[in-house]
Design an enzyme around this catalytic site. Structure first.
Site, PDB file in Angstrom:
ATOM      1  N   GLU A 289      48.090  38.604   7.105  1.00  0.00           N
ATOM      2  CA  GLU A 289      48.244  39.087   5.898  1.00  0.00           C
ATOM      3  C   GLU A 289      49.920  38.383   5.671  1.00  0.00           C
ATOM      4  OE1 GLU A 289      47.957  43.253   5.913  1.00  0.00           O
ATOM      5  OE2 GLU A 289      46.352  42.818   6.063  1.00  0.00           O
ATOM      6  N   PRO A 290      49.772  37.021   5.581  1.00  0.00           N
ATOM      7  CA  PRO A 290      51.770  37.087   4.784  1.00  0.00           C
ATOM      8  C   PRO A 290      51.966  36.644   3.949  1.00  0.00           C
ATOM      9  CG  PRO A 290      49.551  34.985   5.930  1.00  0.00           C
ATOM     10  CD  PRO A 290      49.077  35.921   6.118  1.00  0.00           C
ATOM     11  N   CYS A 359      74.978  45.901 -15.889  1.00  0.00           N
ATOM     12  CA  CYS A 359      76.246  47.338 -15.279  1.00  0.00           C
ATOM     13  C   CYS A 359      75.926  48.158 -14.479  1.00  0.00           C
ATOM     14  CB  CYS A 359      76.415  48.397 -16.759  1.00  0.00           C
ATOM     15  SG  CYS A 359      76.513  47.152 -18.222  1.00  0.00           S
TER      16      CYS A 359
HETATM   17  N1  LLP Z   1      50.536  43.812   4.250  1.00  0.00           N
HETATM   18  C1  LLP Z   1      51.038  44.577   4.094  1.00  0.00           C
HETATM   19  C2  LLP Z   1      49.568  45.513   3.952  1.00  0.00           C
HETATM   20  C3  LLP Z   1      52.166  45.077   3.366  1.00  0.00           C
HETATM   21  O1  LLP Z   1      52.386  45.612   2.643  1.00  0.00           O
HETATM   22  C4  LLP Z   1      52.691  43.591   3.344  1.00  0.00           C
HETATM   23  C5  LLP Z   1      54.547  43.694   2.682  1.00  0.00           C
HETATM   24  C6  LLP Z   1      52.338  42.210   3.465  1.00  0.00           C
HETATM   25  C7  LLP Z   1      51.165  42.407   4.282  1.00  0.00           C
HETATM   26  C8  LLP Z   1      52.997  40.845   3.711  1.00  0.00           C
HETATM   27  O2  LLP Z   1      54.209  41.627   4.605  1.00  0.00           O
HETATM   28  P1  LLP Z   1      55.331  39.718   4.354  1.00  0.00           P
HETATM   29  O3  LLP Z   1      54.808  39.098   5.404  1.00  0.00           O
HETATM   30  O4  LLP Z   1      55.327  39.082   3.141  1.00  0.00           O
HETATM   31  O5  LLP Z   1      56.289  40.373   5.129  1.00  0.00           O
HETATM   32  N2  LLP Z   1      60.401  43.592  -1.066  1.00  0.00           N
HETATM   33  C9  LLP Z   1      60.325  43.718   0.706  1.00  0.00           C
HETATM   34  C10 LLP Z   1      59.086  43.197   1.858  1.00  0.00           C
HETATM   35  C11 LLP Z   1      58.464  43.932   1.031  1.00  0.00           C
HETATM   36  C12 LLP Z   1      56.701  44.461   1.766  1.00  0.00           C
HETATM   37  C13 LLP Z   1      56.222  45.165   1.838  1.00  0.00           C
HETATM   38  N3  LLP Z   1      54.308  44.755   2.295  1.00  0.00           N
HETATM   39  C14 LLP Z   1      61.752  42.225   0.904  1.00  0.00           C
HETATM   40  O6  LLP Z   1      62.270  41.702  -0.763  1.00  0.00           O
HETATM   41  O7  LLP Z   1      61.977  42.374   1.230  1.00  0.00           O
END
Ligand code: LLP
Length: 438
Positions: A289-290, A359
């Site tokens: 799940e990237p 702000c």
């Molecule tokens: N699978 C699940 C269940 C998740 O909750 C997430 C991310 C992913 C996959 C994907 O993760 P990734 O491969 O993108 O690391 N807004 C934060 C990141 C929040 C991630 C939330 N869940 C930031 O800007 O760093």
């Protein structure tokens, strides 16, 4: 791969000149490279080739229809967290049957919608949620495919707001209660088809060790669940970290820049080399799940310098993008490389804060950053902003959302129009003291 680079001191995305794009569409402007997205998808997909697998892009990272379409075209699946994300995937040409539905708080309406569309699996995070899915499926005369998310209590060693695999986090079911939860589901929930197991320990992991620790811990449990419930898949979640400090293509073939090996964040190859042998004996379908890995380095936020201000303590570069456009620095102390679209031949640097017009003191993109001297009117690129950039943008301070562009070779496609002032108030009503209306 980075598709943002300087050619004759002008920054390009693939073959498109970014200054010309900023002139045409205005700023703040998000620009994405299709080449990087396809390259990253193929790298990860290829690295996992020896396993039966499906790469399910985490839609939350960037949910623009054109980006979802790009991934659907390559045969990717999707990890969604809301009915809205499922709607987007379907509109973009993705298949519901390739979607997993994550999240701790799915509503009845979302469960009904996902069942009607026929998603691949609900990745449930509590027994209460399983019971609701069972009830909704029963009422619809359907069987709902489900997996439970295991919380392995492993420290992902990332920012505390994006760490999800520790017992104190709200996510998943504790490791030692998993067998019991599956047994209860099998016994008490006739409208569920137990299909898999899911795990996701956090985001922006730059070391392979927590992934290995979590996989090694989960695999015996998953094997046991396969024996007891004939499950078909194991999703290992997302979380692959990206490089934020070297976001420009220096022309060096080494994707990760010139740091020594031990300082380089994990690569997809090292990820696959470590995890495939641990997962292979399960003989299950492996889901990934990237989010960030697929789109993070593929995007930049272009912003114009409005004013320079010399204070007693600091020099400020005030730009026209704000924390409403990109909230990562304010929320997670996220570090993004900032580079001017026109590179100066003058190599002197000055220390500045790059701040937005909002702000709030948290409205900054960089603090005490050494930058080439810039002038009002110059355009800057805030790099590696493709993930959790536009997707987390808001109308705070009544600022219209930025436009988005997808670059494909020499072409630049407007994939989202800039919001207008009228868009800002769409759907709002002022109750009027109007007798006729009463
Ligand atoms: N699978 C699940 C269940 C998740 O909750 C997430 C991310 C992913 C996959 C994907 O993760 P990734 O491969 O993108 O690391 N807004 C934060 C990141 C929040 C991630 C939330 N869940 C930031 O800007 O760093």
């Amino acid at each position: 791969m980075h598709s943002f680079r300087y050619v004759q001191n002008r920054m390009l995305c693939e073959s498109v000149d970014l200054e010309a794009l900023a002139q045409k569409h205005g700023t703040p402007l998000y620009v994405y490279s299709k080449e990087t997205i396809t390259d990253h998808f193929k790298r990860l997909d290829g690295a996992m080739d020896s396993l039966d697998h499906l790469v399910c892009y985490a839609v939350k990272a960037n949910s623009n229809l054109a980006i979802l379409h790009t991934i659907a075209e390559m045969g990717g699946g999707f990890d969604i967290v809301s009915g809205g994300e499922l709607f987007r995937v379907i509109k973009a040409g993705g298949k519901a049957g390739n979607c997993t539905f994550a999240g701790v708080g799915k509503t009845r309406a979302e469960i009904e919608y996902a069942l009607k569309e026929g998603i691949y699996s609900f990745n449930a995070e509590s027994e209460a949620e399983l019971r609701l899915i069972n009830e909704v499926a029963g009422a619809m005369g359907k069987k709902a495919p489900v997996a439970l998310r295991v919380n392995p209590n492993v420290d992902a060693k990332t920012h505390k707001y994006i760490s999800t695999g520790k017992s104190e986090n709200k996510f998943g079911i504790d490791f030692d209660r998993m067998l019991e939860a599956y047994a209860a589901a099998a016994k008490e929930c006739p409208n569920l088809e137990i299909r898999g197991v899911q795990m996701h320990i956090g985001s922006q992991l730059t070391s392979i060790d927590p992934f290995i620790e979590a996989a090694k811990k989960a695999v015996p449990l998953v094997a046991e669940l396969k024996k007891r419930h004939d499950i078909k898949f194991f999703s290992i979640g997302g979380g692959i970290g990206i490089v934020y400090h070297e976001s420009l293509d220096s022309g060096d073939v080494n994707w990760w820049g010139d740091k020594p090996a031990e300082e380089r964040p994990l690569t997809v190859q090292s990820y696959a080399n470590a995890l495939v042998p641990i997962l292979e004996p399960l003989k299950l379908r492996i889901l990934l799940e990237p989010g960030r890995f697929m789109v993070g380095n593929a995007g930049a936020l272009l912003t114009k310098v409005l004013f320079l201000k010399q204070g007693n303590a600091k020099k400020f570069v005030i730009v026209d993008a704000g924390m409403n456009d990109l909230i990562r620095p304010a929320l997670y102390e996220g570090w993004h490389q900032i580079a001017p679209l026109q590179k100066s031949t003058n190599t002197t640097l000055e220390k500045v804060d790059v701040v937005g017009p909002i702000c709030e003191s948290g409205d900054f993109f960089a603090q005490d950053r050494e930058l080439q001297p810039v002038d009002a009117g110059d355009t800057l690129a805030v790099l590696s902003a493709g993930a959790y950039g536009f997707g987390m943008a808001s109308n705070y301070n009544s600022r219209p959302l930025a436009a988005e562009i997808l670059v494909d070779g020499k072409e630049a496609h407007l994939i989202r129009e800039r919001q207008t002032l009228e868009d800002l108030i769409r759907g709002e009503h002022v109750p009027r003291d109007d007798k006729e209306g009463k």
